[in-house]
Design a protein around this motif. Structure first.
Motif, PDB file in Angstrom:
ATOM      1  N   TYR A  20       0.737  -1.342  -0.015  1.00 37.45           N
ATOM      2  CA  TYR A  20       0.075  -0.015  -0.010  1.00 37.45           C
ATOM      3  C   TYR A  20       0.754   1.300  -0.041  1.00 37.45           C
ATOM      4  O   TYR A  20       1.836   1.315   0.940  1.00 37.45           O
ATOM      5  CB  TYR A  20      -0.777   0.158   1.254  1.00 37.45           C
ATOM      6  CG  TYR A  20      -1.842  -0.733   1.382  1.00 37.45           C
ATOM      7  CD1 TYR A  20      -3.096  -0.768   0.698  1.00 37.45           C
ATOM      8  CD2 TYR A  20      -1.730  -1.832   2.311  1.00 37.45           C
ATOM      9  CE1 TYR A  20      -4.369  -1.751   0.605  1.00 37.45           C
ATOM     10  CE2 TYR A  20      -2.911  -3.018   2.651  1.00 37.45           C
ATOM     11  CZ  TYR A  20      -4.023  -2.829   1.709  1.00 37.45           C
ATOM     12  OH  TYR A  20      -4.924  -3.746   1.790  1.00 37.45           O
ATOM     13  N   VAL A  27       3.682   0.550   2.780  1.00 35.13           N
ATOM     14  CA  VAL A  27       3.451  -0.559   3.754  1.00 35.13           C
ATOM     15  C   VAL A  27       3.006  -1.863   3.049  1.00 35.13           C
ATOM     16  O   VAL A  27       2.552  -2.093   2.079  1.00 35.13           O
ATOM     17  CB  VAL A  27       1.935  -0.461   4.323  1.00 35.13           C
ATOM     18  CG1 VAL A  27       1.637  -1.548   5.272  1.00 35.13           C
ATOM     19  CG2 VAL A  27       1.834   0.929   5.109  1.00 35.13           C
ATOM     20  N   ALA A  29       2.038  -5.259   3.033  1.00 40.03           N
ATOM     21  CA  ALA A  29       0.783  -5.898   3.767  1.00 40.03           C
ATOM     22  C   ALA A  29       0.992  -7.522   3.385  1.00 40.03           C
ATOM     23  O   ALA A  29       0.912  -8.272   4.327  1.00 40.03           O
ATOM     24  CB  ALA A  29      -0.440  -5.282   3.349  1.00 40.03           C
ATOM     25  N   ARG A  48      -2.963 -12.783  13.057  1.00 41.53           N
ATOM     26  CA  ARG A  48      -3.431 -11.594  13.821  1.00 41.53           C
ATOM     27  C   ARG A  48      -3.888 -10.352  13.460  1.00 41.53           C
ATOM     28  O   ARG A  48      -3.531 -10.492  12.124  1.00 41.53           O
ATOM     29  CB  ARG A  48      -1.957 -11.367  14.715  1.00 41.53           C
ATOM     30  CG  ARG A  48      -1.525 -12.335  15.716  1.00 41.53           C
ATOM     31  CD  ARG A  48      -0.313 -11.941  16.444  1.00 41.53           C
ATOM     32  NE  ARG A  48       0.089 -12.909  17.667  1.00 41.53           N
ATOM     33  CZ  ARG A  48       0.635 -12.443  18.539  1.00 41.53           C
ATOM     34  NH1 ARG A  48       1.180 -11.119  18.726  1.00 41.53           N
ATOM     35  NH2 ARG A  48       0.937 -13.306  19.596  1.00 41.53           N
ATOM     36  N   SER A  49      -4.138  -9.638  14.220  1.00 42.46           N
ATOM     37  CA  SER A  49      -4.955  -8.310  13.611  1.00 42.46           C
ATOM     38  C   SER A  49      -3.781  -7.405  12.909  1.00 42.46           C
ATOM     39  O   SER A  49      -2.718  -7.635  13.605  1.00 42.46           O
ATOM     40  CB  SER A  49      -5.224  -7.467  14.815  1.00 42.46           C
ATOM     41  OG  SER A  49      -5.878  -6.570  14.394  1.00 42.46           O
ATOM     42  N   GLY A  50      -4.081  -7.006  11.631  1.00 39.27           N
ATOM     43  CA  GLY A  50      -3.001  -6.220  10.849  1.00 39.27           C
ATOM     44  C   GLY A  50      -1.985  -6.966  10.145  1.00 39.27           C
ATOM     45  O   GLY A  50      -1.246  -6.621   9.467  1.00 39.27           O
ATOM     46  N   CYS A  51      -2.369  -8.425  10.341  1.00 37.80           N
ATOM     47  CA  CYS A  51      -1.276  -9.499   9.191  1.00 37.80           C
ATOM     48  C   CYS A  51      -1.779  -9.263   7.861  1.00 37.80           C
ATOM     49  O   CYS A  51      -0.857  -9.964   7.011  1.00 37.80           O
ATOM     50  CB  CYS A  51      -1.292 -10.692   9.955  1.00 37.80           C
ATOM     51  SG  CYS A  51      -2.593 -11.903   9.384  1.00 37.80           S
ATOM     52  N   GLY A  52      -2.567  -8.916   7.712  1.00 38.49           N
ATOM     53  CA  GLY A  52      -2.842  -8.905   5.952  1.00 38.49           C
ATOM     54  C   GLY A  52      -4.115  -9.632   5.431  1.00 38.49           C
ATOM     55  O   GLY A  52      -4.341  -9.971   4.189  1.00 38.49           O
ATOM     56  N   LYS A  53      -4.960 -10.256   6.368  1.00 34.64           N
ATOM     57  CA  LYS A  53      -6.020 -11.263   6.190  1.00 34.64           C
ATOM     58  C   LYS A  53      -7.187 -10.375   5.106  1.00 34.64           C
ATOM     59  O   LYS A  53      -7.355 -10.924   4.123  1.00 34.64           O
ATOM     60  CB  LYS A  53      -6.807 -11.568   7.275  1.00 34.64           C
ATOM     61  CG  LYS A  53      -5.865 -12.535   8.324  1.00 34.64           C
ATOM     62  CD  LYS A  53      -6.639 -12.894   9.742  1.00 34.64           C
ATOM     63  CE  LYS A  53      -7.085 -11.803  10.293  1.00 34.64           C
ATOM     64  NZ  LYS A  53      -6.209 -10.993  10.973  1.00 34.64           N
ATOM     65  N   SER A  54      -7.563  -9.188   5.588  1.00 32.26           N
ATOM     66  CA  SER A  54      -8.579  -8.404   4.798  1.00 32.26           C
ATOM     67  C   SER A  54      -8.025  -8.152   3.343  1.00 32.26           C
ATOM     68  O   SER A  54      -8.624  -8.198   2.550  1.00 32.26           O
ATOM     69  CB  SER A  54      -9.189  -7.350   5.537  1.00 32.26           C
ATOM     70  OG  SER A  54      -9.640  -7.746   6.436  1.00 32.26           O
ATOM     71  N   THR A  55      -6.547  -7.815   3.314  1.00 34.51           N
ATOM     72  CA  THR A  55      -5.907  -7.549   2.081  1.00 34.51           C
ATOM     73  C   THR A  55      -6.041  -8.550   1.176  1.00 34.51           C
ATOM     74  O   THR A  55      -6.443  -8.392   0.057  1.00 34.51           O
ATOM     75  CB  THR A  55      -4.440  -6.951   2.557  1.00 34.51           C
ATOM     76  OG1 THR A  55      -4.710  -5.895   3.138  1.00 34.51           O
ATOM     77  CG2 THR A  55      -3.879  -6.654   1.238  1.00 34.51           C
ATOM     78  N   ARG A 217       2.866  -8.948   9.740  1.00 34.49           N
ATOM     79  CA  ARG A 217       3.147  -8.034   8.889  1.00 34.49           C
ATOM     80  C   ARG A 217       4.825  -8.068   8.524  1.00 34.49           C
ATOM     81  O   ARG A 217       5.513  -8.150   9.605  1.00 34.49           O
ATOM     82  CB  ARG A 217       2.835  -6.715   8.859  1.00 34.49           C
ATOM     83  CG  ARG A 217       2.066  -5.917   7.650  1.00 34.49           C
ATOM     84  CD  ARG A 217       1.654  -4.788   8.072  1.00 34.49           C
ATOM     85  NE  ARG A 217       3.059  -3.804   7.903  1.00 34.49           N
ATOM     86  CZ  ARG A 217       3.177  -2.536   8.662  1.00 34.49           C
ATOM     87  NH1 ARG A 217       2.109  -2.182   9.360  1.00 34.49           N
ATOM     88  NH2 ARG A 217       4.403  -1.809   8.543  1.00 34.49           N
TER      89      ARG A 217
HETATM   90  N1  ADP Z   1      -5.510   1.324   2.468  1.00 34.06           N
HETATM   91  C1  ADP Z   1      -4.404   1.000   3.232  1.00 34.06           C
HETATM   92  N2  ADP Z   1      -3.421   1.977   3.203  1.00 34.06           N
HETATM   93  C2  ADP Z   1      -2.302   1.865   3.851  1.00 34.06           C
HETATM   94  N3  ADP Z   1      -2.174   0.770   4.721  1.00 34.06           N
HETATM   95  C3  ADP Z   1      -3.137  -0.171   4.960  1.00 34.06           C
HETATM   96  C4  ADP Z   1      -4.371  -0.214   4.029  1.00 34.06           C
HETATM   97  N4  ADP Z   1      -5.248  -1.091   4.309  1.00 34.06           N
HETATM   98  C5  ADP Z   1      -4.506  -1.832   5.294  1.00 34.06           C
HETATM   99  N5  ADP Z   1      -3.343  -1.329   5.425  1.00 34.06           N
HETATM  100  C6  ADP Z   1      -2.189  -1.895   6.450  1.00 34.06           C
HETATM  101  O1  ADP Z   1      -1.960  -3.161   6.027  1.00 34.06           O
HETATM  102  C7  ADP Z   1      -1.738  -4.153   7.090  1.00 34.06           C
HETATM  103  C8  ADP Z   1      -2.518  -5.170   6.815  1.00 34.06           C
HETATM  104  O2  ADP Z   1      -3.886  -4.826   6.957  1.00 34.06           O
HETATM  105  P1  ADP Z   1      -5.420  -5.935   6.902  1.00 34.06           P
HETATM  106  O3  ADP Z   1      -5.256  -6.599   5.614  1.00 34.06           O
HETATM  107  O4  ADP Z   1      -6.502  -5.012   7.131  1.00 34.06           O
HETATM  108  O5  ADP Z   1      -5.022  -6.854   8.208  1.00 34.06           O
HETATM  109  P2  ADP Z   1      -6.215  -7.805   9.046  1.00 34.06           P
HETATM  110  O6  ADP Z   1      -7.359  -7.895   7.989  1.00 34.06           O
HETATM  111  O7  ADP Z   1      -5.269  -9.078   9.007  1.00 34.06           O
HETATM  112  O8  ADP Z   1      -6.137  -7.025  10.175  1.00 34.06           O
HETATM  113  C9  ADP Z   1      -2.235  -3.444   8.166  1.00 34.06           C
HETATM  114  O9  ADP Z   1      -0.732  -3.033   8.676  1.00 34.06           O
HETATM  115  C10 ADP Z   1      -2.843  -1.832   7.755  1.00 34.06           C
HETATM  116  O10 ADP Z   1      -2.581  -1.006   8.730  1.00 34.06           O
END
Ligand code: ADP
Ligand code: MG
Length: 257
Positions: A20, A27, A29, A48-55, A217
């Motif tokens: 990102y 970042v 991800a 864990r939270s923030g590891c990139g699952k939603s990404t 991450r």
């Molecule tokens: N649009 C974005 N711009 C910059 N960083 C992002 C964005 N979306 C997510 N991130 C970062 O990417 C990492 C993974 O996020 P995310 O996929 O939401 O994790 P999870 O779903 O596992 O909690 C996190 O560090 C988050 O802060």
């Protein structure tokens, strides 16, 4: 051209990386994520939270572009959003001024699909356990019932693949258990392929054929664990030694204990 057993691979993710660009710098991800999912499988991804699952889920759904690597769905290279996928998010995305049935019809209106799909609505409403709730408004439903509407909306266009991003994360523990069973029943009846994200390790082990464990991450797949528990899954399986061993293994991979 198809090679080897790729005919049965519904999702193929190869060397996927996502960076990102943000005002505070880049970042990373996801880094070099590779895995595949066979047609009909139930795969859970934990991390864990923030590891990139939603990404990961958003890239697979075509909602956001990858930085490098490739994704194939049913052998076809993914390029942008495509209608073969249904998505359920943690918080239901429902229009408050539309009834349940009108919300369910929304994807069909957006995708401009025909009669054949509308005719299947009553069957699907029954499948997800919403019979009798068709004319209610979202605010009249509990969180669990709202997620049933979301599942119905995700299935309405008969996609190949159901992507779920912590869909039961906002529910109380008992409703969450109930929805786990309901989802397994829906999966069994529809034979859909499901990619399910959760940070709840027990939920992942209870639902999945395989659990993919992600590192913090930048997100990578640390290990794939095959869950060798019989189906249909029952409450008693949670009491088995094997069940707690899987949970312990995954917790260790996540750096706990
Ligand atoms: N649009 C974005 N711009 C910059 N960083 C992002 C964005 N979306 C997510 N991130 C970062 O990417 C990492 C993974 O996020 P995310 O996929 O939401 O994790 P999870 O779903 O596992 O909690 C996190 O560090 C988050 O802060
Ligand atoms: Mg997330």
């Amino acid at each position: 051209m198809k090679t080897g057993n790729s005919a049965e691979e519904l999702i193929e993710v190869k060397n996927l990386t996502k960076v990102y660009q943000s005002p505070r710098g880049d970042v990373l991800a996801l880094e070099d994520v590779s895995f595949s999912v066979k047609k009909g499988e139930f795969i859970c991804i934990v991390g864990r939270s923030g590891c990139g699952k939603s990404t990961l889920l958003n890239v697979i759904s075509g909602l956001i572009p990858e930085t490098s690597g490739e994704i194939r769905i049913a052998g076809k290279l993914l390029k942008g959003p495509q209608p073969n996928i249904g998505i359920v998010f943690q918080f239901p995305v429902l229009f408050p001024w539309r009834t349940v049935i009108k919300n369910i019809m929304l994807p069909l209106e957006v995708l401009k699909l025909g009669k054949k799909y509308y005719e299947k609505i009553p069957e699907l409403v029954k499948l997800v356990g919403l019979s009798g709730f068709e004319n209610k408004y979202p605010h009249e439903l509990s969180g669990g019932m709202q997620q049933r509407v979301s599942i119905c909306m995700a299935l309405i266009h008969d996609p190949l693949l159901l992507l779920m991003d912590e869909p039961f994360g906002a529910l109380d523990a008992l409703t969450r258990y109930e929805m786990n069973f309901e989802l397994l029943r829906i999966w069994h009846e529809t034979k859909k392929t499901i990619l399910f994200i959760t940070h709840n390790v027990e939920e992942a082990v209870f639902l999945a054929d395989r659990v993919l464990v992600m590192t913090p991450r930048p997100g990578k797949i640390a290990k794939e664990i095959v869950i060798d528990l019989p189906r249909p899954r029952r409450l008693e399986h949670r009491e088995e030694k094997k069940f707690s061993e899987y949970i312990l293994d995954i917790h260790k991979l996540l750096g706990l204990g």
